[in-house]
Enzyme design. Structure first.
Site, short mmCIF file in Angstrom:
data_model
loop_
_atom_site.label_atom_id
_atom_site.label_comp_id
_atom_site.label_asym_id
_atom_site.label_seq_id
_atom_site.Cartn_x
_atom_site.Cartn_y
_atom_site.Cartn_z
CD GLU A 161 0.04 7.67 -2.68
OE1 GLU A 161 -0.43 6.68 -2.21
OE2 GLU A 161 -0.59 8.32 -3.59
CG ASP B 113 -4.58 -1.26 0.90
OD1 ASP B 113 -4.49 -0.36 -0.03
OD2 ASP B 113 -4.34 -0.78 1.95
#
Length: 259
Positions: free
Chosen positions: A48, A59
């Site tokens: 990724e 995140d």
């Protein structure tokens, strides 16, 4: 066949995959290709590649910091596409772009998909993409370019919603281990283990990968026991920033996963 589909179609019954995330442009602007090729050489199954964004809501602090550094270094979507295109013929494993909707919309969905294919990308993950917008605006374009759009589920996602996602996506389903932000965890508690078992018992059409919080042997085993494999982000990003090379970061990661 799309590389993601081929990877899972060819998987031996006892094979468990390991996917790693890193943020393009961090720690260095020009290091993207080297990190990818090093991971491929060291046996990582698919990668990724994070597109840095100034407001990465899903995140934790580690990946937020990496995104900030990457933007300071000058990483952009177009620069990333050029870097990936430069190594396209050396990469045999699937690459998945992971980024937030705003930069992709600014770039243009059609142009983004076209350039991604030219750069050897097999799929994309857009954490803040509403599913209705995926069905009506993104999926038709992605399908035309043979790109897989990977959707995320969490412990709060209803069974009906999970089955709907399973029916309308392809490639694999990204099982987020918790509703929290990304970040390494020492273990998965009983509630997370129950969530893993619940999804396993649904016998979904798509294979599943578990991510968020995997950083040691215990969390890796839990992912292996309940899915096709594990996705590691924050732990690897931390090690990559602390190490002199991607090889050294991988040495440290493999050591941590054995503990």
């Amino acid at each position: 066949m799309n590389k993601i589909n081929k990877l899972f179609a060819d998987r031996p019954t006892d094979k468990k995959f390991l996917s790693l995330y890193f943020c393009a442009g961090c720690p260095t602007l020009e290091g993207t290709g080297d990190v990818i090729l090093t991971m491929q050489r060291r046996g990582i199954d698919f990668i990724e590649v994070g597109i840095p964004f100034s407001d990465p809501l899903a995140d934790g602090p580690v990946i937020q910091s990496a995104a900030t550094q990457a933007l300071k270094n000058g990483m952009t979507v177009s620069r990333l596409m050029a870097q990936l295109k430069a190594i396209k013929h050396e990469v045999s494993i699937p690459l998945i772009l992971m980024g937030y909707l705003n930069p992709i919309l600014h770039y243009g969905i059609e142009q983004f998909c076209a350039d991604a294919v030219q750069a050897g990308v097999s799929g994309m993950i857009i954490p803040d993409l509403p599913f209705d917008d995926y069905l009506t605006q993104v999926k038709p374009v992605a399908d035309r370019f043979d790109l897989r759009v990977i959707m995320l589920i969490t412990p709060e996602t209803s069974d009906d919603r999970i089955r709907f996602i399973d029916d309308h996506t392809d490639g694999f389903i990204y099982m987020v281990s918790s509703a929290a932000i990304t970040g390494a965890q020492k273990s998965f508690d009983d509630a997370k283990q129950a969530y893993f078992r619940r999804i396993d018992q649904m016998r979904l059409r798509n294979p599943r990968m578990i991510g968020f919080g995997i950083s040691n042997a215990q969390t890796l085993k839990a992912a292996h026991d309940n899915a096709a494999g594990a996705i590691i982000g924050s732990k690897f990003v931390t090690l990559l920033n602390e190490s002199a090379s991607a090889d050294e970061a991988l040495d440290k990661l493999f050591a941590a996963l054995a503990e």
